[in-house]
Design a protein around this motif. Sequence first.
Motif, mmCIF file in Angstrom:
data_model
loop_
_atom_site.group_PDB
_atom_site.id
_atom_site.type_symbol
_atom_site.label_atom_id
_atom_site.label_comp_id
_atom_site.label_asym_id
_atom_site.label_seq_id
_atom_site.Cartn_x
_atom_site.Cartn_y
_atom_site.Cartn_z
ATOM 1 N N VAL A 58 0.853 -1.189 0.000
ATOM 2 C CA VAL A 58 0.000 0.000 0.000
ATOM 3 C C VAL A 58 0.889 1.239 0.000
ATOM 4 N N MET A 59 0.681 2.089 -0.971
ATOM 5 C CA MET A 59 1.433 3.327 -1.119
ATOM 6 C C MET A 59 0.673 4.498 -0.509
ATOM 7 N N GLY A 60 -0.637 4.442 -0.597
ATOM 8 C CA GLY A 60 -1.441 5.530 -0.060
ATOM 9 C C GLY A 60 -2.915 5.246 -0.166
ATOM 10 N N GLU A 61 -3.682 6.140 0.419
ATOM 11 C CA GLU A 61 -5.142 6.060 0.374
ATOM 12 C C GLU A 61 -5.706 7.455 0.176
ATOM 13 N N ILE A 62 -6.845 7.508 -0.480
ATOM 14 C CA ILE A 62 -7.582 8.758 -0.609
ATOM 15 C C ILE A 62 -8.974 8.505 -0.040
ATOM 16 N N GLU A 63 -9.311 9.240 1.001
ATOM 17 C CA GLU A 63 -10.652 9.170 1.574
ATOM 18 C C GLU A 63 -11.447 10.315 0.948
ATOM 19 N N TRP A 64 -12.395 9.932 0.098
ATOM 20 C CA TRP A 64 -13.138 10.910 -0.696
ATOM 21 C C TRP A 64 -14.205 11.604 0.129
ATOM 22 N N ARG A 65 -14.398 12.870 -0.161
ATOM 23 C CA ARG A 65 -15.480 13.650 0.437
ATOM 24 C C ARG A 65 -16.195 14.382 -0.693
ATOM 25 N N LEU A 66 -17.500 14.335 -0.655
ATOM 26 C CA LEU A 66 -18.292 15.021 -1.674
ATOM 27 C C LEU A 66 -18.160 16.527 -1.520
ATOM 28 N N PHE A 67 -18.194 16.990 -0.270
ATOM 29 C CA PHE A 67 -18.021 18.413 0.018
ATOM 30 C C PHE A 67 -16.810 18.564 0.915
ATOM 31 N N GLY A 68 -16.005 19.552 0.636
ATOM 32 C CA GLY A 68 -14.818 19.772 1.448
ATOM 33 C C GLY A 68 -13.624 19.020 0.896
ATOM 34 N N SER A 69 -12.586 19.004 1.679
ATOM 35 C CA SER A 69 -11.304 18.460 1.263
ATOM 36 C C SER A 69 -11.237 16.949 1.468
ATOM 37 N N SER A 70 -10.738 16.235 0.468
ATOM 38 C CA SER A 70 -10.501 14.800 0.610
ATOM 39 C C SER A 70 -9.235 14.592 1.435
ATOM 40 N N THR A 71 -9.120 13.428 2.089
ATOM 41 C CA THR A 71 -7.966 13.144 2.947
ATOM 42 C C THR A 71 -7.036 12.166 2.246
ATOM 43 N N PHE A 72 -5.751 12.527 2.195
ATOM 44 C CA PHE A 72 -4.714 11.675 1.636
ATOM 45 C C PHE A 72 -3.909 11.082 2.775
ATOM 46 N N ARG A 73 -3.616 9.803 2.697
ATOM 47 C CA ARG A 73 -2.672 9.154 3.613
ATOM 48 C C ARG A 73 -1.573 8.569 2.741
ATOM 49 N N ILE A 74 -0.381 9.186 2.822
ATOM 50 C CA ILE A 74 0.729 8.779 1.970
ATOM 51 C C ILE A 74 1.983 8.687 2.830
ATOM 52 N N ASN A 75 2.632 7.518 2.785
ATOM 53 C CA ASN A 75 3.884 7.311 3.530
ATOM 54 C C ASN A 75 3.763 7.715 4.999
ATOM 55 N N GLY A 76 2.668 7.339 5.630
ATOM 56 C CA GLY A 76 2.483 7.608 7.052
ATOM 57 C C GLY A 76 2.019 9.017 7.381
ATOM 58 N N ARG A 77 1.856 9.858 6.384
ATOM 59 C CA ARG A 77 1.396 11.231 6.609
ATOM 60 C C ARG A 77 -0.051 11.364 6.177
ATOM 61 N N GLU A 78 -0.807 12.178 6.914
ATOM 62 C CA GLU A 78 -2.190 12.458 6.545
ATOM 63 C C GLU A 78 -2.297 13.923 6.173
ATOM 64 N N MET A 79 -2.889 14.187 5.012
ATOM 65 C CA MET A 79 -2.988 15.552 4.506
ATOM 66 C C MET A 79 -4.374 15.784 3.918
ATOM 67 N N GLN A 80 -4.827 17.014 3.997
ATOM 68 C CA GLN A 80 -6.072 17.415 3.359
ATOM 69 C C GLN A 80 -5.742 17.940 1.965
ATOM 70 N N SER A 81 -6.504 17.520 0.965
ATOM 71 C CA SER A 81 -6.193 17.896 -0.416
ATOM 72 C C SER A 81 -6.174 19.411 -0.613
ATOM 73 N N ASN A 82 -7.066 20.139 0.028
ATOM 74 C CA ASN A 82 -7.098 21.588 -0.154
ATOM 75 C C ASN A 82 -5.905 22.289 0.482
ATOM 76 N N ASP A 83 -5.229 21.638 1.436
ATOM 77 C CA ASP A 83 -4.069 22.250 2.074
ATOM 78 C C ASP A 83 -2.808 22.109 1.229
ATOM 79 N N PHE A 84 -2.562 20.909 0.693
ATOM 80 C CA PHE A 84 -1.317 20.722 -0.042
ATOM 81 C C PHE A 84 -1.495 20.851 -1.550
ATOM 82 N N LEU A 85 -2.724 20.931 -2.026
ATOM 83 C CA LEU A 85 -3.001 21.161 -3.445
ATOM 84 C C LEU A 85 -4.084 22.228 -3.572
ATOM 85 N N PRO A 86 -3.775 23.467 -3.239
ATOM 86 C CA PRO A 86 -4.815 24.497 -3.265
ATOM 87 C C PRO A 86 -5.357 24.725 -4.671
#
Length: 178
Positions: A58-86
């Motif tokens: 497993v390289m990563g996961e994307i937890e999809w959200r219809l409204f708001g920012s989707s959550t990325f889990r990559i290499n042990g880090r969790e990020m919100q799509s709107n924060d790191f990909l504005p």
Amino acid sequence: MQLTLSSELVRNAVMTNESGQVLYKTSHPFKLKRMGTTTIQKIRPNTDPMDMHDEFGVMGEIEWRLFGSSTFRINGREMQSNDFLPRHGITGRKRTFTGPDGRPYRWDMLFNVVVLSRDEESRTEVARYHRGSLGIIGPKKKPCLDVHPDVMHMLEPDCPYFCLRRETPQRQGESCTK
């Protein structure tokens, strides 16, 4: 390098290189009441030379959200799509990020074609997604992602971003996020 996808549905696809070797695969179980999570796996070298089965990690996961920012889990880090990909632009169809090489990059969604370019004045294109063709007019083609050799080092970390860029317009009625 060209990555060929087994399906236009990037959430459930196998990505192969020019020689047909599977490099990545994505899976997204169907969820009736929620968006669900896409798992992105990368092929790992098999430790047993006699075993010809591919092993994936497993390289990563994307937890999809219809409204708001989707959550990325990559290499042990969790990020919100709107924060790191504005989002940028009037329609929000442009996403920017800084690559591992420290240079600015930008994903653009252009009429269902996804393009990655350097976010500089030259706007040098470094990757492009091509949709598949049924072969009714012209030859039958599978969907693929062409990646310039200069950015091959970004292929692994950028694979999840591509999945998000390719899927978001379909998910949000053609208004993009990533």
